[in-house]
Design a protein around this motif. Structure first.
Motif, PDB file in Angstrom:
ATOM      1  N   PRO A   1      -3.712  -3.101   9.964  1.00 46.57           N
ATOM      2  CA  PRO A   1      -2.863  -2.524   8.920  1.00 46.57           C
ATOM      3  C   PRO A   1      -1.964  -3.564   8.252  1.00 46.57           C
ATOM      4  O   PRO A   1      -1.797  -3.568   7.034  1.00 46.57           O
ATOM      5  N   GLN A   2      -1.410  -4.457   9.068  1.00 48.69           N
ATOM      6  CA  GLN A   2      -0.567  -5.505   8.500  1.00 48.69           C
ATOM      7  C   GLN A   2      -1.316  -6.290   7.432  1.00 48.69           C
ATOM      8  O   GLN A   2      -0.815  -6.521   6.331  1.00 48.69           O
ATOM      9  N   LEU A   3      -2.530  -6.690   7.790  1.00 50.24           N
ATOM     10  CA  LEU A   3      -3.326  -7.503   6.868  1.00 50.24           C
ATOM     11  C   LEU A   3      -3.641  -6.739   5.589  1.00 50.24           C
ATOM     12  O   LEU A   3      -3.584  -7.283   4.490  1.00 50.24           O
ATOM     13  N   ILE A   4      -3.977  -5.457   5.754  1.00 51.28           N
ATOM     14  CA  ILE A   4      -4.343  -4.677   4.568  1.00 51.28           C
ATOM     15  C   ILE A   4      -3.149  -4.545   3.633  1.00 51.28           C
ATOM     16  O   ILE A   4      -3.267  -4.771   2.422  1.00 51.28           O
ATOM     17  N   LEU A   5      -1.978  -4.244   4.198  1.00 43.65           N
ATOM     18  CA  LEU A   5      -0.786  -4.133   3.349  1.00 43.65           C
ATOM     19  C   LEU A   5      -0.475  -5.479   2.682  1.00 43.65           C
ATOM     20  O   LEU A   5      -0.161  -5.551   1.492  1.00 43.65           O
ATOM     21  N   HIS A   6      -0.584  -6.499   3.485  1.00 44.20           N
ATOM     22  CA  HIS A   6      -0.352  -7.861   3.007  1.00 44.20           C
ATOM     23  C   HIS A   6      -1.227  -8.147   1.778  1.00 44.20           C
ATOM     24  O   HIS A   6      -0.751  -8.550   0.720  1.00 44.20           O
ATOM     25  N   VAL A   7      -2.501  -7.868   1.934  1.00 47.48           N
ATOM     26  CA  VAL A   7      -3.454  -8.172   0.876  1.00 47.48           C
ATOM     27  C   VAL A   7      -3.213  -7.302  -0.365  1.00 47.48           C
ATOM     28  O   VAL A   7      -3.243  -7.789  -1.492  1.00 47.48           O
ATOM     29  N   LEU A   8      -2.908  -6.026  -0.129  1.00 47.85           N
ATOM     30  CA  LEU A   8      -2.671  -5.137  -1.273  1.00 47.85           C
ATOM     31  C   LEU A   8      -1.499  -5.631  -2.116  1.00 47.85           C
ATOM     32  O   LEU A   8      -1.579  -5.715  -3.343  1.00 47.85           O
ATOM     33  N   LEU A   9      -0.414  -5.970  -1.415  1.00 49.41           N
ATOM     34  CA  LEU A   9       0.764  -6.424  -2.161  1.00 49.41           C
ATOM     35  C   LEU A   9       0.471  -7.761  -2.845  1.00 49.41           C
ATOM     36  O   LEU A   9       0.866  -7.993  -3.989  1.00 49.41           O
ATOM     37  N   LEU A  10      -0.247  -8.622  -2.149  1.00 56.57           N
ATOM     38  CA  LEU A  10      -0.589  -9.918  -2.746  1.00 56.57           C
ATOM     39  C   LEU A  10      -1.404  -9.740  -4.019  1.00 56.57           C
ATOM     40  O   LEU A  10      -1.193 -10.439  -5.011  1.00 56.57           O
ATOM     41  N   ILE A  11      -2.342  -8.807  -3.987  1.00 56.02           N
ATOM     42  CA  ILE A  11      -3.159  -8.586  -5.184  1.00 56.02           C
ATOM     43  C   ILE A  11      -2.272  -8.102  -6.322  1.00 56.02           C
ATOM     44  O   ILE A  11      -2.350  -8.595  -7.443  1.00 56.02           O
TER      45      ILE A  11
END
Lengths: 991, 533
Positions: free
Chosen positions: B209-219
Motif C-alpha cells: 500500500p505504501q508503494l501504491i500511494l507513493h506512486v499515485l502521488l508521484l504521478i
C-alpha cells in the motif's frame, strides 16, 4: 593575485566608456593593466622561486596563496596559489596580453564601433586566464576554464555577419565545452575519491589515488580529454584552424599564447602526480606526438598564412603536451622552456600576419611577394620568430628543443626510442612549415603575381613584435632566466639541480638530433615546393571535422525524430500516455508486492445502492455512446444525480443537497453553452476507440482494486471520529459538514471560493473574448418583442404557425407585465405560465436561500447551498424573461458580488489577527432577540456570507456569459455591433 | 503572537487583492495599483518570514486555532519560505513587465481587466501550495493556481490559445483527478490527510500500500512538474500564452509540482523506495527534453523544452537523495525559476522588438538591440550551464552530490546530465548566433522591417565614420527604446540581476539550502511543529 584578477575584470567593464572617449588609443590605456600585472609578478617572482612547491598552502615557505570562502557547502573556495608553473604561464599571459592589446591600437580602425566590446572581452580573457592558472581549487579553475571558452566564442564570432565566423565560433565553443564537461566528470570522480577539490591536496594524495586503480585511471583520462580539447589536440584539433576566423590579435593571444595553453597547463599540473595512471602515456605522449605529426603535415598544405600557423600551433601544442606527458622531472624542465619559447615566437608570427593582412589585404602566400623589401623590420622580426619555431640555433626555440631531446634521450621506457623518432620527424615538419611560412610571406615568387598595394607598417604598430622577437633572441643567447623558472619547477618534482639551458651545450646527441631534423625539414620543404601546384590538396581520410559535422547532423535528425514521436500535438495521445502510466505502475506494484485484502465483504449497505449504481453505470455508458451532445450531457448528470441519491441514503443530507444544486446549475450551464456548439457528436467504435475503452476499463478496475486494498490496510482510526465533538463544543454548530467548511477546514473553503472566482472570470473572459462587457441594458431601452434568440429553431410547420399566431396575440394583448422585461422577448419565446410562476416563486426562493445560509451552522445548508439556491432563482428569471430580464433582476455586476464575497471572507479571516488570535479564529455570542428568542451568533457566518456572494456571483456570471452573450450571438448580430447600437440608443442616459 | 502567525497572509493578501480588483473592475489604473501594492506588501512579509526561519526553524500556523490533525495547519520552514519569497520576487518582476507592456499598449477595459485578479489568484494558489501542511489543502492550492492559470492561458480567447488551452485544461484536470484519487486512497489507508500525521502513520502501512500511494502521488505531481513521459503536454500549452503569462507559468507552476515531490519524498516516503526508477526518469526527462529543444525554431517553444528538460535535474537531485543532493535541488529550483522566467520575458521582448520569436525570421539583433542582447546572453549561458552562473553551480552541486558513492546507474545519469548541459548550450548558442549575430537579411524568412532598420543603423555607423562611430549604436538604442518600454527592460534586467545574485551569494544561500535539506530529511522538526509534540 586577486588584485590583478579584479583589476582586469574591472577594466573590462570600463572598456566601453574608455573607447567612447579615446577611440582606438584606449587600447594603450587598457594594455597598461596587464603590463602592471606583469611587473607586479616579476617583483613576486623571487618569493615564488624561494618557496617550496611541495608544501601545502599556508605552511611557512609554501608558495604565496590566498583563500576566500565562497561555497563551503560544496567545498568550493576562491583559493589561489602561485607556484612556479602558474607564475611562468602567467608571465606569458600577462606579457603577451599587454603587447597584443598594445598592438590592437593600430590594428583596428577608429570607425569600428565594436572595438570597445572587443577590448573588454580581451581584457576579461586575460583575467580569466589569470584565474585559471592560479586557481588552487579545481572547480574554480574549471569556472575560469569555461569562461575562457565563452569569451573565445565571442571573440571568434567578432565578424558576426559571416557565417564562417559564426560556425567556427560555435564549433570551438561546443568542442571545448564538450571537453570541459568530460573533464568535469573526471574532476567529480577524482574529487569524490580524494574528498577534496584542492589541486594541491589532490596532488598530495595522488599516491593513494593512483593505487585505487581503474577509477582514478578513468577519472584522469576524462580530465585529459578536457585538456586535449582545449589545446586542440587530435581528434579535437579542427576547431583551432576554424577559429582563425577571429581577428588576428585574438588568434595571437587566445589561440597561440594563452587559451590553448590551458590544456598544457593542466597536463603539466597533473603530470607529477598522475603520470603513472594507465591511460596517461597513450593519451598525452601518444596523442600529443600524433598531433604533432598531423598538425605539421597539414600546415605544409596550407596557403593561408594564418592557417599555416594554426596547424603549426596544433602541432606544437601536441609536442608540448607530449613532453609534459613524459612525466619525468627532465621533461618538465624542457617542456616549460618550450612553452615559453612557443608563446614568444607564435605570438610574434601571428602579429606579423596581422600586419601583412592589415597592410596588403591578403594572407594568401600565392599572392604575397616581395614583402621583404617593403617591410624589412617586420621581415627581420618574423624571421627570428620563424627560425625559433624551426629550431635554428641561438634562439630560444632551439635551446628548448635541445633540452627536450636531452630529456627524451634519457627515457627508460620501451617506447622511448619511438617517441624520440616521432619528435625528430615532427621537428623536421616544423622546420619545413616554418620555411613555407617565411618564404611564403616574405619571399619573392617565381611565378607571376599581381603587384600588391602595400604600405609599410608604422614603428608603433611593430613595437610588440620587436619586443617579442628580441626576447626570443636574448633568451636564446642567455637562457638563464628561463632556466631559473624551469629548474625550479623541475626540482619540485625531484629533478636534478644540474640541468641547464644553453645556447650551445657542446657537440652531443641532442645537437645531432637537431641537425637531423633541420636537414630532413629542408628536404621536406624542397619536396613540397616541387610538388606545390597552388591547388589545395585533397584529403585522404575522413577528417575529425567531418565526423563532428556528421554527429551534429545525426543529433539534429535524432532530435527531430524523437520529438516527432513524442510531441504528437494530440491530446488523446498525451492522455493515453498519462493514463497508461497510472495503470501500469500500480499494477506492477500490485503484482510484485503483496497488498492487503479485506476478509469481510459488505456488498451494499442498502439494496437501493445496487440499483443506483447500475443507473450510474448505465448513464456513463450511454453518455459515451450518445450521438448528440445534449444527450451526453444529460447522461453525465445522471451520474451526478446518482451520487445525490447515494449521499442521501448514507445519511449525508448536506452533501446530497449541495450535490443536487451543483448538478442542476452545471446542467443548466451545459445546456446554455451547448447552444453555441454543433449538435451532433462524432461517434463510431473504431479500432482506436476500442483501445481507449480497454484502457479506461482497465484503469477503472485498477482504481477499484486500489480502493479496496487501501481500505483493507487501514489500521488507525480516522481523524474524523473526533469531528462531531469538536464541531459542537469548539465550532459552535451542530452541522458537522458546515462547521468543517466554515471553521475547521475554512482554509480549504477560502481557497475553493477563490477557485470559483477564477472560474467565473475564466468563463467571462472566454465568452466575452476581447469585447468588454458593455453597459447594462434596461428594459425600457429595448423595443417590446424585439428579442428573438433561438426562435428560428422552432421550424415552420403548419401546426407551429397556429401556435405562433396564438402566442403573438397573447404577447400583444397582454399588458400585464409579470416580469420586468418579459415583453422584450418575441411572442413565440414567451410563456405566460412560466412568467407567472417565476413571479410567484422568485422572492420566496431568495428568502429560502438566505435562510439556508443562516441556518446552515446547525441544519443542512450553508453559504454554498444558499448561494446556489439564489442562483437558481436567478436562472429561472433568465429562462422566463430572457437576457434583459436577467440584467434587470440583478443590477449589481457579478464582479462586484464575487469581489465583495472574497473580500468579506478574507476580512473575516484577518480580523482575529487584530485580537491577537490565529487567523480565521471563530467567536460566538449568545443574545436574545424579541420574537426570535435566544440566539447564538457565530462569526464564521460572516465568512459564509462571503461564500454565498461568491457563489451567487458565479451563477450570475455564467448566466450572463453562457446565457445572454450567446443569445446575442445567436440573434444574428455581432455582439460588438449590438454593443454599439445600444450605446447609440443610450446617448444621454446615465450609467 | 508570533510574527510567523502572519504567514497565511501570504495567501490571504493576494486573494483579498483579487477581490478588490474585482470590485474596481472597470478602473484599470486602480487595479494595477492594488495588485502591485499587494505584491509589494506580500514580498516584505515573505522576506520577514524567510529571515525568521533562516536559521533552520520550523513553525506551524494552525488556522482558526484548530489543532492538527483535525484542522488545517500551514508550515513555515526554510523550504516553504524560500519558495514563497522567490516566487513573489519573480511574479512581481513579471507584473512590472506586464504593467509596463499594458501601459505602452494602452489597456482596454474588458478582458485585460481579467488579468490582475487572475494573476493574484494564481499567486495565492502557488503560495498556498508551498505553505500547505495538509494533503487536501495542497490539492486546494493546486486547484486555485490551476483555475487561475486556465484563465490566464486563454486570455483573449484566440483560436490558438483555445487550442493550447484545451490540451492544458484537460491534462490538468486529469492530473487533479489523479491527485484527488491519491488523497482519497491515502485517507482510506490511514484515516488522515494531515502531512505530519501521515509522516507518522504511512510508515506503519505494509510495503505494498505504501508503494501504491507513493506512486499515485508521484504521478499526480509528476504531471504538474512535467516529468517525462508525463511532460508532453507542456510544450504544446505554454508558448501560445501572452509573454508575461508564459514567463510566470514557466517559472512557478512546474516548480510547485517539484516542491510537492521534494516535500512528499522527504517527509512522507523517506527511504527512497523508488529512487532507482526516478533516476531513469530523470535521465529521460533531461535528454528527451533537450532533444526537443534542439528540434525547435520557435524560441518560446524551445524554452518550453529546456524547461521540461531541466526539471530532470531536479528529479535527479531527489532521486540521489541525501542532504547534499536535496540542498543542491533546492538551490537549482531557485535558479531554474529565475532563469526560465527571465528567458521567457526576454522572448517577449524579442517578439516585441522584432515581431516574432521565431529564429527563422530574425537576425541582426546584436547590432539593433544592444540592451536586449545583454539581457538575452547572460541568462542564456546561465541556462546553458556556463560557470560561474547559478546554472553551473546548481548542476555542479547535484553532480557532486551524486558522485559521492555513486553506482553505475548514477554515473550514467551523471553522464546524461552533462550531455544535457552541452546540448542546452548548443541549442541556446544556435539561437544566439542566428537571432543576434546573423544579418537580418540572411534569415530564412527575412523580416523587411528588421532588414530596413539594420540597413539604417549600418548607414548611421558609416556616416559617423572615424569621428563618431557610435552614431549607429545611438540609433539602435533609440529604436530599441521606442519598441521596448523601459519598465519591461528593467523588469527583465532585475531578474537577470537576481540570477547573478544567486551566484554571488551562493555561499550563504547554499548553506541555507543545506540547513533546509537537513531539516527535511530529519523530518522530526516538521512533525513536532505541526502536531505540537
Amino acid at each position: 593575485m586577486l588584485i590583478i584578477l579584479s583589476a582586469l575584470f574591472a577594466t573590462a567593464l570600463l572598456c566601453p566608456l574608455l573607447f567612447r572617449v579615446l577611440k582606438r588609443n584606449a587600447f594603450y590605456v587598457v594594455a597598461v593593466v596587464p603590463a602592471m600585472g606583469f611587473i607586479w609578478l616579476l617583483t613576486k617572482l623571487p618569493a615564488v622561486l624561494a618557496s617550496d612547491q611541495s608544501l601545502a598552502s599556508g605552511a611557512p615557505n609554501a608558495p604565496p596563496s590566498i583563500s576566500i570562502d565562497w561555497i563551503p557547502g560544496l567545498n568550493i573556495g576562491l583559493n589561489f596559489r602561485m607556484d612556479t608553473l602558474s607564475a611562468t604561464i602567467l608571465l606569458l599571459i600577462l606579457g603577451v596580453g599587454a603587447l597584443v592589446l598594445f598592438y590592437c591600437a593600430r590594428y583596428f580602425k577608429n570607425d569600428d564601433p565594436q572595438i570597445g566590446g572587443f577590448a573588454a572581452k580581451m581584457v576579461a580573457f586575460a583575467g580569466a586566464m589569470t584565474g585559471l592558472v592560479t586557481a588552487d581549487d579545481v572547480i574554480v579553475m574549471f569556472i575560469f576554464w569555461e569562461i575562457t571558452s565563452v569569451l573565445s566564442y565571442l571573440l571568434i564570432g567578432f565578424s558576426q555577419a559571416l557565417i564562417t565566423a559564426r560556425r567556427s565560433a560555435m564549433t570551438a565553443l561546443i568542442i571545448t565545452t564538450f571537453g570541459g564537461l568530460v573533464m568535469l566528470a573526471g574532476i567529480l570522480m577524482l574529487g569524490a575519491s580524494a574528498g577534496s577539490y584542492q589541486l594541491s591536496e589532490i596532488l598530495a594524495a595522488s599516491g593513494q589515488l593512483v593505487e585505487l586503480g581503474a577509477s582514478t585511471d578513468v577519472a584522469v583520462a576524462l580530465i585529459i580529454v578536457g585538456a586535449l580539447s582545449k589545446s586542440a589536440l587530435v581528434p579535437f584539433h579542427f576547431w583551432l584552424p576554424g577559429a582563425m576566423a577571429a581577428p588576428t590579435p585574438v588568434s595571437a593571444y587566445l589561440h597561440a599564447a594563452a587559451m590553448v595553453k590551458a590544456g598544457v597547463y593542466l597536463i603539466a599540473r597533473l603530470a607529477p602526480g598522475f603520470a603513472e595512471t594507465s591511460l596517461w602515456v597513450p593519451m598525452t605522449v601518444g596523442i600529443g606526438l600524433a598531433t604533432m605529426l598531423i598538425g605539421g603535415f597539414r600546415a605544409l598544405k596550407q596557403y593561408d598564412l594564418k592557417l599555416i600557423l594554426a596547424f603549426g600551433t596544433v602541432s606544437q601544442l601536441g609536442f608540448i603536451i607530449a613532453i609534459f606527458g613524459l612525466g619525468t622531472p627532465d621533461a618538465a624542465f624542457a617542456a616549460l622552456a618550450l612553452t615559453l619559447a612557443h608563446g614568444l615566437f607564435k605570438a610574434t608570427l601571428f602579429l606579423s600576419v596581422g600586419i601583412i593582412d592589415h597592410n596588403t589585404g591578403t594572407r594568401d602566400i600565392r599572392k604575397l611577394t616581395g614583402l621583404r623589401r617593403a617591410m624589412p623590420i617586420l621581415t627581420t622580426a618574423a624571421g627570428i620568430a620563424a627560425a625559433s619555431m624551426a629550431g635554428l640555433p641561438l634562439l630560444l626555440g632551439f635551446v628548448a628543443k635541445e633540452a627536450v631531446y636531452e630529456s627524451a634521450l634519457h627515457l627508460d621506457a620501451a617506447w622511448g626510442p619511438f617517441a624520440l623518432a616521432a619528435m625528430v620527424l615532427g621537428a623536421a615538419l616544423t622546420m619545413a612549415y616554418s620555411l613555407r611560412f617565411f618564404f611564403g610571406a616574405f619571399g619573392v615568387k617565381k611565378y607571376k603575381v599581381d603587384p600588391l598595394a602595400c604600405k609599410p607598417p608604422t614603428l608603433i604598430f611593430l613595437t610588440p613584435l620587436l619586443v617579442l622577437s628580441t626576447l626570443t633572441l636574448v633568451f636564446g643567447l642567455f637562457p638563464y632566466p628561463v632556466e631559473l623558472l624551469s629548474k625550479h619547477w623541475s626540482e619540485a618534482q625531484g629533478g636534478a639541480p644540474d640541468m641547464h639551458l644553453a645556447a650551445f651545450a657542446g657537440f652531443n646527441a641532442a645537437l645531432g638530433l637537431s641537425a637531423i631534423s633541420v636537414g630532413v625539414g629542408l628536404f621536406f620543404y624542397w619536396i613540397r615546393r616541387r610538388t606545390d601546384t597552388g591547388a589545395p590538396l585533397r584529403r585522404m581520410v575522413t577528417s575529425a571535422e567531418e565526423l563532428y559535422r556528421m554527429s551534429v547532423n545525426v543529433l539534429d535528425m535524432a532530435a527531430i525524430w524523437i520529438t516527432g514521436r513524442t510531441q504528437r500535438g494530440s491530446l488523446s495521445f498525451y492522455l493515453g500516455v498519462i493514463l497508461s502510466v497510472v495503470l501500469i505502475l500500480p499494477l506492477g506494484i500490485a503484482l510484485a508486492v503483496e497488498t492487503p485484502w479485506p476478509s469481510n465483504w459488505v456488498v451494499a449497505d442498502h439494496p437501493a445502492q445496487i440499483i443506483i449504481g447500475a443507473i450510474i453505470i448505465a448513464g456513463c455508458v450511454i453518455s459515451i455512446a450518445a450521438p448528440k451532445r445534449f444527450m451526453a450531457v444529460l447522461m453525465v448528470s445522471v451520474t451526478g444525480y446518482g451520487m445525490v441519491a447515494i449521499f442521501a441514503l448514507q445519511g449525508a443530507p448536506d452533501l446530497a443537497l449541495t450535490q443536487l444544486l451543483v448538478e442542476t446549475i452545471v446542467l443548466v450551464s451545459f445546456v446554455l453553452a451547448l447552444r453555441a456548439l454543433p449538435k451532433r457528436l462524432w461517434v463510431g467504435l473504431t479500432r482506436i476507440k476500442w483501445g481507449r475503452a480497454l484502457l479506461a476499463i482497465a484503469l477503472a478496475v485498477m482504481v477499484v482494486y486500489i480502493a479496496i486494498a487501501m481500505m483493507a490496510s487501514r489500521e488507525q482510526a480516522p481523524i474524523s471520529l473526533q469531528w462531531p465533538e469538536l464541531a459542537y463544543y469548539e465550532g459552535f454548530g451542530k452541522n458537522i459538514v458546515n462547521v468543517a467548511l466554515v471553521d475547521m477546514r475554512v482554509w480549504d473553503t477560502f481557497g475553493e471560493i477563490t477557485v470559483l472566482a477564477a472560474a467565473a472570470t475564466g468563463v467571462a473572459s472566454l465568452i466575452f473574448a476581447g469585447r468588454g462587457f458593455g453597459r447594462r441594458v434596461r428594459a425600457h431601452q429595448v423595443a417590446p418583442g424585439s428579442i428573438d434568440s433561438g426562435s428560428e429553431a422552432m421550424g415552420a410547420t403548419a401546426e407551429k404557425e397556429v401556435e405562433l399566431r396564438i402566442a403573438r396575440r397573447f404577447a400583444v394583448s397582454s399588458n400585464q407585465d409579470w416580469l420586468m422585461a418579459g415583453n422584450t422577448l418575441v411572442a413565440e419565446r414567451r410563456s405566460i405560465i412560466f412568467e407567472v410562476v417565476t413571479r410567484l416563486m422568485f422572492h420566496t426562493v431568495l428568502i429560502m436561500s438566505v435562510y439556508t445560509l443562516l441556518a446552515g451552522h446547525n441544519t443542512p445548508g450553508g453559504g454554498f447551498a444558499g448561494g446556489l439556491i439564489a442562483g437558481l432563482a436567478l436562472t429561472i428569471r433568465y429562462l422566463a424573461g430572457g437576457r434583459i430580464e436577467l440584467s434587470e433582476s440583478m443590477r449589481i455586476a457579478p464582479g462586484m458580488l464575487i469581489g465583495g464575497g472574497i473580500a468579506l471572507a478574507g476580512l473575516s479571516g484577518i480580523m482575529p489577527l487584530f485580537a491577537g488570535d490565529e487567523i480565521f479564529t471563530t467567536y460566538a455570542w449568545e443574545f436574545w432577540l424579541p420574537v426570535f428568542g435566544e440566539h447564538k451568533f457565530v462569526t464564521s457566518t460572516i465568512f459564509d456570507i462571503g461564500v454565498y456572494l461568491v457563489v451567487l456571483g458565479l451563477v450570475q456570471d455564467v448566466l450572463r456569459s453562457l446565457g445572454s452573450e450567446i443569445d446575442l450571438l445567436s440573434e444574428g448580430r455581432s455582439p460588438i455591433e449590438q454593443h454599439d447600437t445600444i450605446q447609440a440608443s443610450q446617448t444621454g442616459v446615465g450609467r | 503572537m508570533n510574527f510567523l502567525d502572519l504567514a497565511p497572509l501570504a495567501v490571504v493578501l493576494p486573494i483579498f487583492g483579487a477581490g478588490a480588483a474585482f470590485l474596481v473592475r472597470r478602473r484599470i489604473k486602480l487595479q494595477r495599483l492594488i495588485t502591485i501594492g499587494i505584491l509589494c506588501v506580500t514580498l516584505v512579509l515573505e522576506a520577514g518570514m524567510l529571515a525568521a526561519v533562516w536559521g533552520g526553524e520550523s513553525y506551524a500556523v494552525h488556522i482558526g486555532g484548530w489543532q492538527s490533525p483535525w484542522g488545517i495547519s500551514l508550515m513555515v520552514d526554510g523550504f516553504s519560505a524560500f519558495m514563497l519569497l522567490i516566487s513573489t520576487v519573480v511574479s512581481l518582476a513579471v507584473l512590472f513587465y506586464a504593467t509596463s507592456q499594458g501601459l505602452a499598449d494602452g489597456d482596454e477595459p474588458g478582458p485585460v481587466s481579467v488579468f490582475h485578479p487572475a494573476y493574484l489568484i494564481l499567486l495565492a494558489g502557488v503560495s498556498n501550495a508551498f505553505l500547505a501542511a495538509d494533503l487536501f489543502n495542497l490539492y486546494v492550492g493546486f486547484e486555485i493556481l490551476l483555475t487561475a492559470s486556465y484563465v490566464l492561458l486563454t486570455l483573449g480567447a484566440t483560436a490558438e490559445r483555445i487550442r493550447a488551452g484545451t490540451t492544458y485544461v484537460v491534462v490538468s484536470v486529469v492530473s487533479s483527478v489523479i491527485f484527488l484519487m491519491g488523497i482519497a486512497m491515502t485517507y482510506a489507508a490511514t484515516g488522515t490527510v494531515n502531512m505530519a500525521d501521515l509522516a507518522v502513520k504511512l510508515p506503519q502501512l505494509d510495503t505494498g500500500p505504501q508503494l501504491i500511494l507513493h506512486v499515485l502521488l508521484l504521478i499526480a505531481f509528476g504531471i504538474k512538474a512535467a516529468v517525462f513521459p508525463l511532460s508532453l503536454w507542456l510544450p504544446d500549452s505554454y508558448p501560445t500564452a501572452p509573454a508575461p503569462v508564459t514567463a510566470v507559468f514557466a517559472g512557478l507552476l512546474t516548480k510547485v509540482g517539484v516542491y510537492a515531490i521534494v516535500r512528499t519524498e522527504t517527509l512522507l516516503f523517506p527511504g527512497g523506495a523508488v529512487n532507482a526508477g526516478l533516476l531513469v526518469v530523470a535521465a529521460l526527462t533531461m535528454v528527451i527534453g533537450i532533444l526537443g529543444a534542439i528540434a525547435q525554431t520557435d524560441f518560446k517553444r524551445m524554452l518550453s523544452f529546456t524547461l521540461t528538460s531541466h526539471i530532470g535535474y531536479l528529479i535527479f537531485g531527489v532521486a540521489v537523495g541525501g542532504e547534499l543532493a536535496i540542498a543542491a535541488t533546492i538551490y537549482y529550483v531557485g535558479h531554474h525559476i529565475i532563469v526560465q522566467t527571465s528567458l521567457f520575458m526576454v522572448a517577449g521582448l524579442i517578439e516585441r522588438r522584432a515581431g516574432s520569436a521565431n529564429v527563422t525570421r530574425l537576425g541582426s539583433l546584436a547590432k539593433l538591440s544592444p540592451a536586449l542582447s545583454l539581457l538575452f546572453f547572460i541568462p542564456a549561458i546561465n541556462l546553458g550551464g556556463i560557470p560561474p552562473f547559478s546554472g553551473f553551480l546548481g548542476k555542479f552541486g547535484l553532480l557532486h552530490a551524486a558522485a559521492q558513492d555513486a553506482d553505475a546507474l548514477t554515473w550514467v545519469v551523471i553522464g546524461a546530465g552533462l550531455l544535457t548541459s552541452l546540448l542546452t548550450l548548443l541549442a541556446i548558442i544556435r539561437v544566439w548566433a542566428r537571432m543576434f549575430w546573423r544579418r537580418a537579411a540572411d534569415a530564412e524568412i527575412p523580416n523587411p522591417e528588421l532588414v530596413d532598420e539594420a540597413a539604417k543603423v549600418a548607414d548611421q555607423t558609416a556616416a559617423g565614420g572615424a569621428q563618431a562611430p557610435h552614431l549607429g549604436l545611438k540609433l539602435a538604442r533609440e529604436l530599441e527604446a521606442a519598441a521596448l518600454p523601459w519598465g519591461m527592460r528593467y523588469a527583465t534586467g532585475s531578474l537577470v540581476v537576481a540570477g547573478i545574485a544567486l551566484t554571488v551569494f551562493a555561499g550563504p544561500i547554499f548553506e541555507f539550502c543545506q540547513r533546509v535539506a537537513a531539516q527535511l530529511i530529519a523530518h522530526e522538526p516538521y512533525i513536532n511543529a505541526i502536531l505540537n509534540y
